[in-house]
Scaffold this active site. Structure first.
Site, PDB file in Angstrom:
ATOM      1  CE  LYS A 271      50.391  33.957  64.190  1.00  0.00           C
ATOM      2  NZ  LYS A 271      49.912  34.766  63.056  1.00  0.00           N
TER       3      LYS A 271
ATOM      4  CG  ASP B 143      46.158  34.348  62.970  1.00  0.00           C
ATOM      5  OD1 ASP B 143      44.993  34.669  63.257  1.00  0.00           O
ATOM      6  OD2 ASP B 143      47.142  35.085  63.191  1.00  0.00           O
TER       7      ASP B 143
ATOM      8  CE  LYS C  99      44.510  38.446  63.468  1.00  0.00           C
ATOM      9  NZ  LYS C  99      45.695  37.704  62.971  1.00  0.00           N
TER      10      LYS C  99
ATOM     11  CG  ASP D 177      32.126  37.285  54.667  1.00  0.00           C
ATOM     12  OD1 ASP D 177      30.990  37.741  54.440  1.00  0.00           O
ATOM     13  OD2 ASP D 177      33.011  37.226  53.801  1.00  0.00           O
TER      14      ASP D 177
ATOM     15  CB  THR E  54      47.987  45.249  68.208  1.00  0.00           C
ATOM     16  OG1 THR E  54      48.252  44.344  67.164  1.00  0.00           O
ATOM     17  CG2 THR E  54      47.913  44.524  69.527  1.00  0.00           C
TER      18      THR E  54
ATOM     19  NE  ARG F 119      58.434  40.493  63.545  1.00  0.00           N
ATOM     20  CZ  ARG F 119      57.847  41.668  63.677  1.00  0.00           C
ATOM     21  NH1 ARG F 119      58.245  42.683  62.938  1.00  0.00           N
ATOM     22  NH2 ARG F 119      56.862  41.839  64.523  1.00  0.00           N
TER      23      ARG F 119
HETATM   24  O1  C5P Z   1      57.375  38.260  64.690  1.00  0.00           O
HETATM   25  P1  C5P Z   1      56.485  38.349  65.888  1.00  0.00           P
HETATM   26  O2  C5P Z   1      56.968  37.496  67.051  1.00  0.00           O
HETATM   27  O3  C5P Z   1      56.207  39.767  66.302  1.00  0.00           O
HETATM   28  O4  C5P Z   1      55.116  37.697  65.362  1.00  0.00           O
HETATM   29  C1  C5P Z   1      53.916  37.803  65.989  1.00  0.00           C
HETATM   30  C2  C5P Z   1      52.832  37.068  65.235  1.00  0.00           C
HETATM   31  O5  C5P Z   1      51.625  37.239  65.958  1.00  0.00           O
HETATM   32  C3  C5P Z   1      52.575  37.558  63.825  1.00  0.00           C
HETATM   33  O6  C5P Z   1      52.198  36.444  63.023  1.00  0.00           O
HETATM   34  C4  C5P Z   1      51.398  38.499  63.982  1.00  0.00           C
HETATM   35  O7  C5P Z   1      50.570  38.557  62.851  1.00  0.00           O
HETATM   36  C5  C5P Z   1      50.656  37.872  65.151  1.00  0.00           C
HETATM   37  N1  C5P Z   1      49.839  38.810  65.930  1.00  0.00           N
HETATM   38  C6  C5P Z   1      50.365  39.938  66.564  1.00  0.00           C
HETATM   39  N2  C5P Z   1      49.540  40.773  67.280  1.00  0.00           N
HETATM   40  C7  C5P Z   1      48.250  40.514  67.377  1.00  0.00           C
HETATM   41  C8  C5P Z   1      47.708  39.405  66.741  1.00  0.00           C
HETATM   42  C9  C5P Z   1      48.541  38.550  66.027  1.00  0.00           C
HETATM   43  O8  C5P Z   1      51.556  40.175  66.497  1.00  0.00           O
HETATM   44  N3  C5P Z   1      47.480  41.309  68.090  1.00  0.00           N
END
Ligand code: C5P
Length: 222
Positions: free
Chosen positions: A34, A61, A63, A66, A125, A205
């Site tokens: 992603k 991603d 998003k 527009d 979120t 992460r």
């Molecule tokens: O590091 P982690 O596993 O929390 O990463 C989650 C990924 O998913 C990040 O790139 C974040 O921007 C994305 N994301 C999220 N919650 C959402 C939409 C996308 O954590 N509702």
């Protein structure tokens, strides 16, 4: 447990060197990476090439949100980049969504490439919402021709229960166990997400910070 869902690594890094490192280390296990606004703003299509060279797919991603014409043109460019999937804000409205779907299909046909999966973001979120509001947006997106939505595991259960048609669910916030959450409010393990009806699991992460990223990916999705 063997996952039936696809793993997506959120390539949330800030240099091409780091991006290349993770793609090279993980492409045997992870087939979709992603790319978000951070990395794409800095490096653009170069990052897409790095991922494609390893025969992995790109989840763009960005998003999009527009006016219909602008979003359609951005979607056409994404089709040219041959990304596997991309995101749009469902709150951009019916006209924006329908013209994005039309643009993706037309451009893919013209270039004889696969149309990217178009994935809708319901409510971020970071914003307040209710399950009913998320359901309403998800239905709008799917009725306009989107292939699926991004949502938490809890929302996935609710959406699967209330939407009978087939659609894809992409869930972020996947962790090896529910004790390590970082800033994610609602995490789930890979098997919980799959059980909830998720098709694509997004992890960042827990893999990016691991001493051995490949081992961490294998542990998360064993
Ligand atoms: O590091 P982690 O596993 O929390 O990463 C989650 C990924 O998913 C990040 O790139 C974040 O921007 C994305 N994301 C999220 N919650 C959402 C939409 C996308 O954590 N509702």
């Amino acid at each position: 447990m063997k996952p039936r869902a696809n793993i997506i690594l959120a390539l949330d890094v800030d240099t091409l060197t780091k991006a290349r490192y993770f793609v090279n280390r993980l492409y045997s296990k992870v087939k979709i990476f992603k790319v978000g606004p951070h990395l794409f703003t800095a490096f653009g299509p170069r990052i897409v090439d790095i991922i494609h060279k390893k025969r992995a797919g790109v989840f763009l991603d960005l998003k999009f949100h527009d006016i219909p014409n602008t979003v359609s043109n951005a979607v056409r460019q994404a089709v040219k980049l041959k990304v596997k999937m991309l995101t749009l804000h469902i709150s951009g409205g019916e006209e924006m969504l329908k013209s994005a779907v039309k643009a993706a299909s037309e451009e893919a046909r013209k270039l004889k490439v696969k149309r990217p999966l178009l994935v809708g973001v319901t409510v971020l979120t970071s914003q307040k919402s209710s399950p009913q509001a998320i359901l309403k947006l998800a239905k709008l997106g799917l009725n306009c021709g989107l292939d699926g939505v991004v949502c938490s595991v809890r929302e996935a259960v609710f959406l699967r229960k209330n939407i009978k048609n087939k659609f894809l669910i992409i869930t972020p916030g996947i962790r090896a166990d529910n004790t390590v959450c970082d800033d994610q409010k609602r995490t789930a393990t890979a098997s919980e997400a799959i059980q909830a009806g998720s098709d694509f699991l997004v992890v960042g992460r827990p893999i990016l910070r691991a001493k051995n990223p490949l081992k961490a990916a294998k542990k998360l999705f064993k």
